[in-house]
Design an enzyme around this catalytic site. Structure first.
Site, PDB file in Angstrom:
ATOM      1  N   SER A  22     -37.968   4.581  26.292  1.00 15.13           N
ATOM      2  CA  SER A  22     -39.071   3.921  26.958  1.00 15.13           C
ATOM      3  C   SER A  22     -39.812   2.892  26.088  1.00 15.13           C
ATOM      4  O   SER A  22     -40.485   2.014  26.619  1.00 15.13           O
ATOM      5  CB  SER A  22     -40.087   4.956  27.443  1.00 15.13           C
ATOM      6  OG  SER A  22     -40.685   5.608  26.331  1.00 15.13           O
TER       7      SER A  22
ATOM      8  N   SER B 112     -36.926   7.953  23.066  1.00 17.57           N
ATOM      9  CA  SER B 112     -37.567   6.663  23.343  1.00 17.57           C
ATOM     10  C   SER B 112     -37.829   5.763  22.144  1.00 17.57           C
ATOM     11  O   SER B 112     -38.238   4.620  22.323  1.00 17.57           O
ATOM     12  CB  SER B 112     -38.893   6.871  24.066  1.00 17.57           C
ATOM     13  OG  SER B 112     -38.628   7.126  25.407  1.00 17.57           O
TER      14      SER B 112
ATOM     15  N   LYS C  78     -47.108   0.375  20.801  1.00 16.10           N
ATOM     16  CA  LYS C  78     -46.705   0.773  22.152  1.00 16.10           C
ATOM     17  C   LYS C  78     -47.946   1.083  22.979  1.00 16.10           C
ATOM     18  O   LYS C  78     -48.878   1.718  22.472  1.00 16.10           O
ATOM     19  CB  LYS C  78     -45.805   2.014  22.072  1.00 16.10           C
ATOM     20  CG  LYS C  78     -45.212   2.445  23.419  1.00 16.10           C
ATOM     21  CD  LYS C  78     -44.350   3.698  23.267  1.00 16.10           C
ATOM     22  CE  LYS C  78     -43.618   4.044  24.552  1.00 16.10           C
ATOM     23  NZ  LYS C  78     -42.814   5.285  24.439  1.00 16.10           N
TER      24      LYS C  78
HETATM   25  N1  GLN Z   1     -35.545   8.512  28.488  1.00 16.74           N
HETATM   26  C1  GLN Z   1     -36.095   9.831  28.339  1.00 16.74           C
HETATM   27  C2  GLN Z   1     -36.912  10.170  29.552  1.00 16.74           C
HETATM   28  O1  GLN Z   1     -36.901   9.417  30.446  1.00 16.74           O
HETATM   29  C3  GLN Z   1     -36.901   9.906  27.098  1.00 16.74           C
HETATM   30  C4  GLN Z   1     -38.224   9.278  27.222  1.00 16.74           C
HETATM   31  C5  GLN Z   1     -39.042   9.362  25.981  1.00 16.74           C
HETATM   32  O2  GLN Z   1     -38.545   9.713  24.907  1.00 16.74           O
HETATM   33  N2  GLN Z   1     -40.304   9.096  26.137  1.00 16.74           N
HETATM   34  O3  GLN Z   1     -37.545  11.168  29.632  1.00 16.74           O
END
Ligand code: GLN
Length: 489
Positions: A154, A178, A79
């Site tokens: 994400s 995410s 990532k």
């Molecule tokens: N979707 C969640 C957010 O927008 C989690 C994001 C993540 O785990 N990095 O904060």
């Protein structure tokens, strides 16, 4: 079976039996990337040429009779939130479009020490803020099961790259879901370890008290193997915990007789899609048949988890993202004429709308007039969430919930409505708030053939229990043998 369809442990078997060479494996993956990347769009930076050179070097060493580690030459994807020395690390932001890290993150050092081959940096929502990978500055990644849908986020690039067989496994980060949510949307395995098990050193910070690096794999055995590589105490991360070295592959056992499973009824309410619920109910029945003791219970504090998460995560993000000032290593506006303008214009021009929304919200909840009403209360609720989970784990070994309330949604369906997007994490955020480990494994598909994910949670440092429970279910149900992504357009 195609080379790229194999798991890492299957690849290892074939390497051992001299049926496959490191060079052949990497060539197969690189060919697959060339074929599928135009449709899937999972990579920010492809490292296929370097990868091939590295593969050749490792192959030469093997041919010269050198003894290498068991993972030497195995490809991986990373990532783009994880710093890689000499290679761009962008966090999918215009702010870091040209940033080349001068050092490797600790997890990257561990990957390199195994001589694994990094085939590329993978797409994500900007600074890991989002649940669909649509908030990347660079591109929108598509779901290999249906290209008109999101891969989740994400870490959507990581999930899609593994599901599309462009890499055999990948690293991601998880602050509120995410890893687990995109794993569930893409029909693969995704593990977020206990907070403190894996070093965050060199991982771009979003919300430091919630962030954790974890893994995307095709099956639970690979998950245990990759966790073995990245877990471990690191002096460079003061929140990293020393629990000694464990071998998670020892937990790959099929017998779960007597395992105590708690089913929190709040996670099966109105907001959860009926097909997701049905699939979870079947999985729970399966566990009963396998000899587990299942009991429903109430985890009512969970209803406050989403609000708590967005206050804490935004507060920490507003502080962490203060470093992107246009002065040091980031984007700088060409229009700026004074110091103040450098800050203002660089940040205005280089952060996307979602990132700005979080910085503004975070600054607000930390401001002197509102600190007590929002941030402090959120911290208090956080303690209550932890307490309720602790109580639950006095009774149960594992808690089972859906990973996400729905299957992967269409591109564009939620991107203009932040609240809708946030709801996609309703089942995962409380796990980060409590610092617990959680895995998502596939447990079925809906009528349209889209994968459904089940989340298994355990107490802090209970990764072994999670792996055991997930492995037993996977061996019984064999999702990978029944369903495959179709790349439907
Ligand atoms: N979707 C969640 C957010 O927008 C989690 C994001 C993540 O785990 N990095 O904060």
């Amino acid at each position: 079976m195609e080379i790229t369809e194999l798991t890492v442990h299957e690849l290892q078997e074939k390497i051992k039996n001299k049926e496959l060479t490191i060079k052949e494996i990497n060539e197969a993956y690189i060919k697959r990337i060339k074929e599928k990347e135009p449709d899937v769009q999972a990579f920010i930076t492809e490292l296929t040429e370097q990868g091939l050179e590295q593969a050749q070097k490792i192959q030469n060493k093997i041919d010269n009779g050198e003894k290498l580690g068991e993972l030497a030459g195995i490809p991986i994807g990373i990532k783009d939130m994880i710093c890689t020395k000499g290679i761009k690390t962008t966090a999918a932001s215009k702010m870091l479009e040209n940033f080349v890290a001068p050092y490797d993150a600790t997890v990257m050092e561990k990957i390199n020490a195994e001589e694994m081959i990094n085939l590329g940096k993978l797409n994500m929502d900007e600074f890991a803020m989002g649940g669909s990978t649509e908030y990347s500055y660079f591109k929108k990644t598509r779901n290999p099961w249906d290209l008109s849908r999101v891969p989740g986020g994400s870490s959507g690039g990581s999930a899609a790259a593994v599901a599309a067989n462009m890499v055999p496994w990948a690293l991601g980060t998880d602050t509120g879901g995410s890893i687990r949510q995109p794993a569930s949307f893409c029909g693969i395995v995704g593990l977020k370890p206990t907070y403190g098990l894996v070093s965050r050193y060199g991982v771009i910070a979003f919300a430091s008290s919630l962030d954790q690096v974890g893994v995307f794999t095709k099956d639970v055995q690979d998950c245990a193997m990759l966790l073995n590589v990245i877990a471990g105490h690191d002096e460079k991360d003061t929140t990293s915990v020393d629990i000694g070295k464990k071998d998670y592959t020892k937990s790959l056992q099929k017998n779960i007789e007597g395992l105590k499973i708690g089913v929190p009824k709040e996670f099966y309410g109105d907001g959860i899609n009926p097909e997701v619920k049905e699939s979870l109910n079947n999985a729970i029945l399966q566990y009963k048949e396998m000899g587990a003791q299942v009991e429903e219970f109430s985890l009512d504090i969970a209803q406050y988890a989403l609000a708590t998460y967005y206050i804490i995560a935004c507060a920490e993000a507003s502080s962490n993202l203060g470093r992107y000032d246009g002065i040091r290593y980031t984007y700088r506006s060409k229009e700026a004429k004074s110091l103040k303008e450098i800050y203002k214009k660089s940040r205005s021009e280089a952060f996307g709308a979602e990132v700005k929304r979080r910085i503004i919200l975070g600054t607000y909840v930390l401001s002197s007039g509102y600190y007590d009403a929002y941030y402090k209360r959120a911290q208090q609720v956080r303690t209550l969430v932890m307490n309720q989970f602790n109580e639950a784990f006095e009774k149960y070994d594992i808690i089972i919930t859906p990973t996400s309330p729905t299957v992967a949604f269409k591109i564009g369906e939620k991107s203009s409505n932040p609240m809708e997007m946030y709801l996609s994490d309703i089942c995962t955020v409380s796990i980060n708030i409590a610092g617990l480990p959680g895995i998502s494994i596939p447990c079925g598909v809906d009528k349209e053939g889209m994968p459904i994910g089940m989340q298994l949670v355990s107490k802090r440092f209970g990764e072994e229990t999670i792996i055991k429970a997930a492995y037993a279910y996977e061996q019984k149900t064999k999702f990978r043998e029944k369903y495959k992504p179709t790349f439907k357009k």
